[in-house]
Design a protein around this motif. Sequence first.
Motif, PDB file in Angstrom:
ATOM      1  N   ASP A   1      11.119   8.247  16.585  1.00 52.06           N
ATOM      2  CA  ASP A   1      11.024   7.976  18.016  1.00 52.06           C
ATOM      3  C   ASP A   1       9.768   8.579  18.639  1.00 52.06           C
ATOM      4  O   ASP A   1       9.447   8.293  19.792  1.00 52.06           O
ATOM      5  CB  ASP A   1      12.256   8.531  18.744  1.00 52.06           C
ATOM      6  CG  ASP A   1      13.542   7.853  18.292  1.00 52.06           C
ATOM      7  OD1 ASP A   1      13.489   6.636  17.996  1.00 52.06           O
ATOM      8  OD2 ASP A   1      14.575   8.533  18.228  1.00 52.06           O
TER       9      ASP A   1
ATOM     10  N   LYS B   1       5.824   8.919  18.916  1.00 55.54           N
ATOM     11  CA  LYS B   1       4.598   8.188  18.607  1.00 55.54           C
ATOM     12  C   LYS B   1       3.547   9.156  18.070  1.00 55.54           C
ATOM     13  O   LYS B   1       3.033   9.999  18.812  1.00 55.54           O
ATOM     14  CB  LYS B   1       4.070   7.467  19.858  1.00 55.54           C
ATOM     15  CG  LYS B   1       4.867   6.225  20.217  1.00 55.54           C
ATOM     16  CD  LYS B   1       4.183   5.449  21.326  1.00 55.54           C
ATOM     17  CE  LYS B   1       4.910   4.148  21.631  1.00 55.54           C
ATOM     18  NZ  LYS B   1       4.859   3.205  20.508  1.00 55.54           N
TER      19      LYS B   1
ATOM     20  N   LYS C   1       2.729  -0.895  14.074  1.00 53.19           N
ATOM     21  CA  LYS C   1       3.889  -1.416  14.801  1.00 53.19           C
ATOM     22  C   LYS C   1       5.197  -0.935  14.170  1.00 53.19           C
ATOM     23  O   LYS C   1       6.112  -0.484  14.880  1.00 53.19           O
ATOM     24  CB  LYS C   1       3.841  -2.942  14.804  1.00 53.19           C
ATOM     25  CG  LYS C   1       4.966  -3.594  15.588  1.00 53.19           C
ATOM     26  CD  LYS C   1       4.810  -5.107  15.613  1.00 53.19           C
ATOM     27  CE  LYS C   1       5.930  -5.766  16.407  1.00 53.19           C
ATOM     28  NZ  LYS C   1       5.789  -7.251  16.444  1.00 53.19           N
ATOM     29  N   GLU C   2       5.293  -1.009  12.857  1.00 49.52           N
ATOM     30  CA  GLU C   2       6.537  -0.639  12.165  1.00 49.52           C
ATOM     31  C   GLU C   2       6.831   0.859  12.255  1.00 49.52           C
ATOM     32  O   GLU C   2       7.997   1.262  12.309  1.00 49.52           O
ATOM     33  CB  GLU C   2       6.447  -1.044  10.693  1.00 49.52           C
ATOM     34  CG  GLU C   2       6.456  -2.537  10.461  1.00 49.52           C
ATOM     35  CD  GLU C   2       6.353  -2.886   8.992  1.00 49.52           C
ATOM     36  OE1 GLU C   2       6.504  -4.072   8.663  1.00 49.52           O
ATOM     37  OE2 GLU C   2       6.115  -1.981   8.161  1.00 49.52           O
ATOM     38  N   GLN C   3       5.797   1.685  12.233  1.00 48.92           N
ATOM     39  CA  GLN C   3       5.977   3.134  12.205  1.00 48.92           C
ATOM     40  C   GLN C   3       5.881   3.778  13.586  1.00 48.92           C
ATOM     41  O   GLN C   3       5.821   5.006  13.691  1.00 48.92           O
ATOM     42  CB  GLN C   3       4.936   3.756  11.274  1.00 48.92           C
ATOM     43  CG  GLN C   3       5.094   3.377   9.814  1.00 48.92           C
ATOM     44  CD  GLN C   3       6.349   3.976   9.196  1.00 48.92           C
ATOM     45  OE1 GLN C   3       6.713   5.119   9.475  1.00 48.92           O
ATOM     46  NE2 GLN C   3       7.018   3.199   8.348  1.00 48.92           N
ATOM     47  N   ASN C   4       5.856   2.962  14.631  1.00 47.84           N
ATOM     48  CA  ASN C   4       5.818   3.485  15.996  1.00 47.84           C
ATOM     49  C   ASN C   4       4.624   4.410  16.208  1.00 47.84           C
ATOM     50  O   ASN C   4       4.734   5.505  16.776  1.00 47.84           O
ATOM     51  CB  ASN C   4       7.120   4.224  16.328  1.00 47.84           C
ATOM     52  CG  ASN C   4       7.280   4.482  17.823  1.00 47.84           C
ATOM     53  OD1 ASN C   4       6.789   3.722  18.653  1.00 47.84           O
ATOM     54  ND2 ASN C   4       7.967   5.560  18.162  1.00 47.84           N
TER      55      ASN C   4
ATOM     56  N   ASP D   1       1.092   5.705  17.756  1.00 45.84           N
ATOM     57  CA  ASP D   1       0.414   5.661  19.053  1.00 45.84           C
ATOM     58  C   ASP D   1      -0.798   4.735  18.920  1.00 45.84           C
ATOM     59  O   ASP D   1      -1.744   5.047  18.187  1.00 45.84           O
ATOM     60  CB  ASP D   1      -0.038   7.075  19.434  1.00 45.84           C
ATOM     61  CG  ASP D   1      -0.664   7.131  20.825  1.00 45.84           C
ATOM     62  OD1 ASP D   1      -1.069   6.077  21.344  1.00 45.84           O
ATOM     63  OD2 ASP D   1      -0.766   8.248  21.369  1.00 45.84           O
TER      64      ASP D   1
END
Length: 229
Positions: free
Chosen positions: A46, A48, A112-115, A117
């Motif tokens: 959760d 970034k 995108k997949e690993q959130n 930043d």
Amino acid sequence: MKFLILTLVSTMITHAAPEEIQDRFEAPDGDALSYLLVRPADSSPDTKLPMVVFLHGSGERGDDLELVKLHGPPKQALEGEGLPFVVLAPQCPAKQWWNSSTVIALTKKIAKEQNIDPDRIHLTGLSMGGFGTWDIIAHAPELFASAVPICGGGDPETAPTIKDLPIWAIHGEDDKVVPAAKTREMEKALRDAGAKRLRTTYYPGVGHDSWTQAYNDPALYAWMMMQSR
């Protein structure tokens, strides 16, 4: 800067094992790259985090991901140095060169997949990976917060495209494989184009392996983590 270096070093003191993922990426154009992904120990999905994309040199090409662990950020992350960012290390297939469009596509997918930043994605590479770094930022300067090409070279004609990107270019003065003139050529082109966020380091008495000294310097990672789009 000294405070930031000390802060980074303090975050690197850890005994917890990082999370290691190995997978393969199939690009829309049919190209493919195996890759290693390393997340900091106990990092929350959760949160970034920043990400450093690392491009290896020609000696680590092939189909054995253990090879990409030999140098730089992947090596340090897996040795428990507690780097405070995600490391993405693709592997270039044997007898091939870095395909910029594929690395860019992979970077966007993992971000995108690993959130990750999106404002703190950084690119670095050594030797062949240094050449790849110069080429990739010329194709997608808007994707990266900073770039650190080590003992590589680029196309001076791309200088106007990348002049606003924070770049720290590093080379050994005595490099007989890729002459330091390659980095000096890019430095001149960038300064002529009006670059204000360019740093260069030339190690006296150092040959082609300038990456060991570069990646062992906490100031390098501290500088990267200071950069944001």
